[in-house]
Design an enzyme around this catalytic site. Structure first.
Site, PDB file in Angstrom:
ATOM      1  CE  LYS A 143      -4.120  -1.916   2.229  1.00 23.66           C
ATOM      2  NZ  LYS A 143      -5.103  -1.736   3.314  1.00 23.66           N
ATOM      3  CG  ASP A 156      -8.343   0.280   3.820  1.00 27.14           C
ATOM      4  OD1 ASP A 156      -9.010  -0.583   3.207  1.00 27.14           O
ATOM      5  OD2 ASP A 156      -7.105   0.251   3.896  1.00 27.14           O
TER       6      ASP A 156
END
Length: 285
Positions: free
Chosen positions: A74, A110
């Site tokens: 990420k 997220d």
């Protein structure tokens, strides 16, 4: 002007290392089927040493419209993107990539997934003035960012390492405050939201007994863990009459924006999809 959505059989991916346990393909291929779209979403195992080359091919080979990145990629996905948005910029991490006009764009969904899950299952949760977040690892970043952006008055990050908690508080600013574990009982008194972002209670790991009885009677307890689906913290909270939200919905809702970017339709999280994932993890519906 060329629109990538005109491409036949669009493809998207999830890249990680390891990647075999990812349930993202189940989610996206379910939606492709629901919309009767011709396309695919696949797992791609990419070792850290190969990730830069993978992104270079993504930019030049026109194989994929984009995809998701998961552990450990990420942060590198954010760094390699041409146009990261403000959310991923502040987090320093991206989980959703898409190609547009020859450039690689990036965001992080997220936090969106976390709040959308709470909105869907416990509307009005954001009226809580005081939130307590347990854990200061990578998973908590997007959550404290999302809570701050929803306007909660106090957000207390509690972590074994106070330095890690302080690093998060410094990154996102007011109203975040950092504390050690010893402060947890006092902080939970009168709090309206408790979120576990730690691995406590995951996969049978032990979890301490916490004073959920001290929270507001209308408080919500959320866990981002979804194996087991009902975590020890959720069971403790329910035993004193508090509402709970499990972590599976976050996984499902965070996938929505990416699917829309790659395939041009905005999907809806349904009970049927939830049941498919529950069956895959071997949990009761």
């Amino acid at each position: 002007m060329h629109d990538s959505r005109e491409t036949l059989s669009p493809r998207a991916f999830v890249a990680g290392y390891p990647i075999k346990h990812s349930r993202s393909p189940l989610i996206h291929n379910y939606w492709l089927k629901q919309f009767a779209l011709v396309g695919s979403y696949e797992k791609v195992e990419v070792a850290p040493a190969d990730f830069t080359d993978f992104i270079r091919l993504l930019k030049t080979e026109d194989m994929y419209r984009g995809g998701n990145t998961t552990i450990p990629h990420k942060e590198e996905a954010f760094r390699l993107a041409d146009w990261p948005d403000e959310i991923s910029e502040e987090l320093g991490a991206a989980n959703t990539l898409w190609m547009e006009e020859g450039a690689l764009y990036a965001t992080n969904t997220d936090g969106f997934g976390f709040t959308a899950n709470l909105d869907s299952n416990h509307s009005g949760w954001d009226r809580a003035k005081i939130a307590v977040v347990l854990g200061a690892g990578g998973a908590s970043r997007a959550i404290v960012q999302a809570l701050r952006d929803r306007g909660l008055a106090e957000i207390h990050i509690v972590n074994r390492s106070v330095a890690r908690a302080r690093e998060l508080a410094d990154r996102f600013g007011r109203p975040l405050q950092a504390h050690g574990l010893e402060a947890l009982p006092e902080l939970m008194q009168g709090a309206g939201l408790f979120v576990n972002t730690s691995s406590l209670g995951m996969d049978g790991n032990p979890a301490p007994d916490l004073p959920f009885f001290g929270m507001r009677s209308d408080a919500l307890v959320a866990d981002i863990v979804y194996v087991p689906l009902k975590t020890p913290f959720m069971r403790q909270a329910e035993s004193v009459g508090l509402a709970t939200v499990d972590g599976l919905g976050m996984l499902l809702h965070q996938a929505v924006p990416g699917f829309e970017k790659w395939f041009g339709r905005r999907p809806v999280v349904t009970q049927e999809l939830r049941d498919i994932i529950l069956a895959d993890i071997g949990a009761p519906a």
